[in-house]
Write a protein that holds these residues in place. Structure first.
Motif, PDB file in Angstrom:
ATOM      1  N   ILE A  29       0.844  -1.193   0.000  1.00  0.00           N
ATOM      2  CA  ILE A  29       0.000   0.000   0.000  1.00  0.00           C
ATOM      3  C   ILE A  29       0.879   1.243   0.000  1.00  0.00           C
ATOM      4  O   ILE A  29       0.609   2.212  -0.717  1.00  0.00           O
ATOM      5  N   SER A  30       1.944   1.209   0.779  1.00  0.00           N
ATOM      6  CA  SER A  30       2.873   2.330   0.848  1.00  0.00           C
ATOM      7  C   SER A  30       3.442   2.658  -0.531  1.00  0.00           C
ATOM      8  O   SER A  30       3.502   3.825  -0.929  1.00  0.00           O
ATOM      9  N   LYS A  31       3.837   1.608  -1.259  1.00  0.00           N
ATOM     10  CA  LYS A  31       4.374   1.811  -2.612  1.00  0.00           C
ATOM     11  C   LYS A  31       3.300   2.371  -3.542  1.00  0.00           C
ATOM     12  O   LYS A  31       3.564   3.264  -4.346  1.00  0.00           O
ATOM     13  N   MET A  32       2.072   1.832  -3.447  1.00  0.00           N
ATOM     14  CA  MET A  32       0.967   2.303  -4.297  1.00  0.00           C
ATOM     15  C   MET A  32       0.678   3.780  -4.077  1.00  0.00           C
ATOM     16  O   MET A  32       0.349   4.509  -5.010  1.00  0.00           O
ATOM     17  N   LEU A  33       0.802   4.213  -2.826  1.00  0.00           N
ATOM     18  CA  LEU A  33       0.522   5.604  -2.492  1.00  0.00           C
ATOM     19  C   LEU A  33       1.708   6.524  -2.759  1.00  0.00           C
ATOM     20  O   LEU A  33       1.601   7.739  -2.644  1.00  0.00           O
ATOM     21  N   GLY A  34       2.863   5.931  -3.096  1.00  0.00           N
ATOM     22  CA  GLY A  34       4.038   6.725  -3.406  1.00  0.00           C
ATOM     23  C   GLY A  34       4.776   7.244  -2.188  1.00  0.00           C
ATOM     24  O   GLY A  34       5.536   8.211  -2.287  1.00  0.00           O
ATOM     25  N   HIS A  35       4.579   6.594  -1.042  1.00  0.00           N
ATOM     26  CA  HIS A  35       5.267   7.020   0.174  1.00  0.00           C
ATOM     27  C   HIS A  35       6.697   6.482   0.184  1.00  0.00           C
ATOM     28  O   HIS A  35       6.940   5.357  -0.232  1.00  0.00           O
ATOM     29  N   THR A  41       2.563   5.793   5.684  1.00  0.00           N
ATOM     30  CA  THR A  41       1.419   4.960   5.323  1.00  0.00           C
ATOM     31  C   THR A  41       0.660   4.498   6.555  1.00  0.00           C
ATOM     32  O   THR A  41      -0.559   4.296   6.500  1.00  0.00           O
ATOM     33  N   MET A  42       1.370   4.328   7.659  1.00  0.00           N
ATOM     34  CA  MET A  42       0.730   3.850   8.886  1.00  0.00           C
ATOM     35  C   MET A  42      -0.391   4.783   9.343  1.00  0.00           C
ATOM     36  O   MET A  42      -1.291   4.358  10.054  1.00  0.00           O
ATOM     37  N   ILE A  43      -0.356   6.034   8.893  1.00  0.00           N
ATOM     38  CA  ILE A  43      -1.435   6.976   9.213  1.00  0.00           C
ATOM     39  C   ILE A  43      -2.755   6.457   8.655  1.00  0.00           C
ATOM     40  O   ILE A  43      -3.801   6.598   9.268  1.00  0.00           O
ATOM     41  N   TYR A  44      -2.688   5.837   7.481  1.00  0.00           N
ATOM     42  CA  TYR A  44      -3.888   5.326   6.831  1.00  0.00           C
ATOM     43  C   TYR A  44      -4.361   3.999   7.399  1.00  0.00           C
ATOM     44  O   TYR A  44      -5.489   3.592   7.175  1.00  0.00           O
ATOM     45  N   GLU A  45      -3.468   3.321   8.099  1.00  0.00           N
ATOM     46  CA  GLU A  45      -3.820   2.008   8.623  1.00  0.00           C
ATOM     47  C   GLU A  45      -4.864   2.141   9.724  1.00  0.00           C
ATOM     48  O   GLU A  45      -4.696   2.855  10.693  1.00  0.00           O
TER      49      GLU A  45
END
Length: 67
Positions: A29-35, A41-45
């Motif tokens: 997910i991190s890669k998909m979001l470009g982080h 990305t953990m903010i979105y988790e």
């Protein structure tokens, strides 16, 4: 629907409901979001009860396969 739709809301929904709740690893997910940092990305988790139950079922299945 009375919710104001924004880019942020769509991105959050993608990260949590569409990917995370369907078993996509947080690293992907991190890669998909470009982080560049996983911590971003953990903010979105958003760990929810259905996600925990799904993960436990997967673990149980793997343990049963190893018996």
């Amino acid at each position: 629907m009375k919710k104001h739709l924004t880019f942020h809301l769509a991105r959050h929904t993608f990260a949590t409901t569409i990917t995370l709740m369907n078993g996509v690893p947080i690293e992907s997910i991190s890669k998909m979001l470009g982080h560049t940092k996983l911590s971003t990305t953990m903010i979105y988790e958003k760990v929810t009860q259905p996600k925990v139950a799904m993960d436990m079922a997967i673990l149980q299945q793997k343990m049963n396969e190893n018996e």
